[in-house]
Scaffold this motif. Structure first.
Motif, PDB file in Angstrom:
ATOM      1  N   UNK A  81       8.805   4.038  -7.889  1.00  0.00           N
ATOM      2  CA  UNK A  81       8.106   4.191  -6.619  1.00  0.00           C
ATOM      3  C   UNK A  81       7.469   2.893  -6.139  1.00  0.00           C
ATOM      4  N   UNK A  82       7.260   1.987  -7.054  1.00  0.00           N
ATOM      5  CA  UNK A  82       6.592   0.755  -6.648  1.00  0.00           C
ATOM      6  C   UNK A  82       6.930  -0.400  -7.569  1.00  0.00           C
ATOM      7  N   UNK A  83       6.874  -1.582  -6.982  1.00  0.00           N
ATOM      8  CA  UNK A  83       7.101  -2.807  -7.761  1.00  0.00           C
ATOM      9  C   UNK A  83       5.877  -3.696  -7.569  1.00  0.00           C
ATOM     10  N   UNK A  84       5.235  -4.036  -8.662  1.00  0.00           N
ATOM     11  CA  UNK A  84       4.022  -4.840  -8.534  1.00  0.00           C
ATOM     12  C   UNK A  84       4.283  -6.296  -8.892  1.00  0.00           C
ATOM     13  N   UNK A  85       3.426  -7.143  -8.363  1.00  0.00           N
ATOM     14  CA  UNK A  85       3.442  -8.560  -8.705  1.00  0.00           C
ATOM     15  C   UNK A  85       2.052  -8.913  -9.221  1.00  0.00           C
ATOM     16  N   UNK A 116       0.817  -1.215   0.000  1.00  0.00           N
ATOM     17  CA  UNK A 116       0.000   0.000   0.000  1.00  0.00           C
ATOM     18  C   UNK A 116       0.851   1.266   0.000  1.00  0.00           C
ATOM     19  N   UNK A 117       1.978   1.244   0.742  1.00  0.00           N
ATOM     20  CA  UNK A 117       2.798   2.460   0.798  1.00  0.00           C
ATOM     21  C   UNK A 117       3.424   2.768  -0.568  1.00  0.00           C
ATOM     22  N   UNK A 126       2.105   1.984  -3.421  1.00  0.00           N
ATOM     23  CA  UNK A 126       1.011   2.451  -4.270  1.00  0.00           C
ATOM     24  C   UNK A 126       0.764   3.943  -4.041  1.00  0.00           C
ATOM     25  N   UNK A 127       0.725   4.324  -2.774  1.00  0.00           N
ATOM     26  CA  UNK A 127       0.503   5.737  -2.452  1.00  0.00           C
ATOM     27  C   UNK A 127       1.666   6.604  -2.934  1.00  0.00           C
ATOM     28  N   UNK A 128       2.875   6.085  -2.784  1.00  0.00           N
ATOM     29  CA  UNK A 128       4.052   6.835  -3.229  1.00  0.00           C
ATOM     30  C   UNK A 128       3.998   7.065  -4.736  1.00  0.00           C
ATOM     31  N   UNK A 129       3.570   6.045  -5.462  1.00  0.00           N
ATOM     32  CA  UNK A 129       3.469   6.172  -6.923  1.00  0.00           C
ATOM     33  C   UNK A 129       2.398   7.188  -7.309  1.00  0.00           C
ATOM     34  N   UNK A 130       1.248   7.107  -6.644  1.00  0.00           N
ATOM     35  CA  UNK A 130       0.145   8.016  -6.992  1.00  0.00           C
ATOM     36  C   UNK A 130       0.529   9.474  -6.708  1.00  0.00           C
ATOM     37  N   UNK A 131       1.300   9.660  -5.640  1.00  0.00           N
ATOM     38  CA  UNK A 131       1.670  11.030  -5.265  1.00  0.00           C
ATOM     39  C   UNK A 131       2.786  11.614  -6.138  1.00  0.00           C
TER      40      UNK A 131
END
Lengths: 332, 41
Positions: A168-172, A121-122, A124-129
């Motif tokens: 900012x984020x790494x998704x799986x 979640x963190x 995700x928020x970092x990417x959105x911001x």
């Protein structure tokens, strides 16, 4: 089994021809399998797509954008529960040899529509911001040795220039059909850099019920039929398949080449079989004289064929070596 | 490589085996012994 010694004894005849035919058959089968793998890979790509997602793009083609103003009109339609948009970027990293997909998306709505894209979640928020942030698939992390928080620079091909993003984020992906080697970044940043706001490459439309898909797709297309940018709406699966068909009828091409390769194998094998059959006319006569039946000889020659195809040539009933002769005489 | 590719590859090999082996096998079976013995050195 009692003829095994005969068969094995014949293996050593014309070693060079055996090796050359094995290599040609092996190479041809390898080509056949490789070509077929291309077709199956393309077919697997077309399997990607949620049943509750439609894709709307410009009826003229994917490279032509759609006005962003369409978004609100689509979203207001009955049956539409969510909407996002994206734009193909086509940037390359480094020398460009390791291609991966990258495109600009409207981050918040995109991640809401694709629950298969999972990340902490963190992050995700970092990417959105972060306006210049990027979200990457976990495979890219290991492939390029990138780290979270690192800046990576892509060279734009369609939109020239150096584009630097912060990871900012790494998704799986929870669904293997969704690629784990994709980089997505903010559409706002994309608009700002190219100086052309208000466009979308394609819309992703989330619908309430997959059964309503065809009706909603038709309603969307009808709505924009007489506009400056008519649309073409289809399922997400059709959208993925359209990428493959952009190259032409790849399946037909691969199948044709595959058939030509198979025909080449047939000629090679048949030639080797005929050569060895001619060479052993005398030996077949001897075998018949010592009591081998027509049916048995037929079977023995047929048994040799798999050896030409699987292990190679040089395995036809050759002139009898002393071992083979002994084996024959034992078996009569 | 998918399972289907593997199976098709095996089927192709078996098909080739039958196609390339049939004619020589028939010839061998039908070969007249007396005529064939003339080839024996």
């Amino acid at each position: 089994m009692k003829y095994l010694r005969l068969v094995l004894a014949n293996l050593g005849r014309h070693k060079l021809r055996t090796v050359l035919t094995i290599l040609s058959v092996a190479l041809a089968l390898f080509l056949f399998a490789s070509l077929r793998s291309v077709t199956t890979t393309l077919a697997a790509t077309a399997q990607f797509g949620g049943a509750r997602r439609l894709v709307t793009l410009n009826a003229t083609g994917l490279v032509f954008p759609l006005p962003l103003a369409y978004g609100n009109r689509i979203k207001a339609m009955p049956g539409v529960t969510g909407l996002s948009w994206a734009n193909w970027f086509g940037g390359r990293y480094g020398d460009g040899k390791n291609f991966f997909a990258n495109f600009a998306v409207d981050a918040e709505s995109y991640l809401a529509i694709y629950p298969e894209i999972v990340m902490p979640a963190d992050q995700k928020q970092a990417f959105i911001r972060d306006r210049t942030g990027a979200l990457i698939g976990n495979r890219l992390l290991s492939q390029f040795g990138w780290k979270l928080g690192q800046n990576v620079t892509l060279q734009g091909t369609i939109f020239p220039g150096d584009w630097t993003f912060t990871i900012d984020g790494v998704y799986t992906p929870t669904d293997p059909a969704i690629g784990d080697n994709v980089l997505i970044f903010h559409h706002d940043y994309f608009d700002e850099r190219i100086g052309r706001a208000g466009i979308a490459g394609w819309y992703i439309v989330q619908i309430d019920d997959p059964a309503h898909g065809p009706a909603i797709a038709k309603a969307i297309d009808d709505m924009f039929r007489n506009s400056s940018s008519p649309t073409k709406t289809g399922t997400e699966r059709e959208f993925q398949a359209s990428f493959a068909t952009m190259w032409g009828n790849v399946s037909f091409l691969m199948s044709t080449i595959g058939l030509a390769v198979v025909f080449a194998i047939l000629l090679v094998t048949a030639n080797a079989m005929m050569m060895s059959a001619r060479e052993r006319t005398g030996e077949i006569a001897v075998l018949k004289t010592v009591g081998f039946s027509d049916r048995l000889l037929f079977a023995l020659v047929m048994v040799e064929a798999p050896r030409w195809d699987s292990a190679g040539p040089g395995c036809s009933i050759p002139p009898l070596t002393s071992t083979a002769r002994a084996s024959c005489l034992d078996s009569v | 490589m998918t399972t289907s590719t593997l199976i098709i590859g095996v089927l192709v090999a078996v098909g080739l085996m039958l196609a390339s082996g049939l004619v020589p096998a028939l010839r061998a079976a039908r070969l007249p012994v007396v005529q064939a013995l003339r080839h024996v050195e």
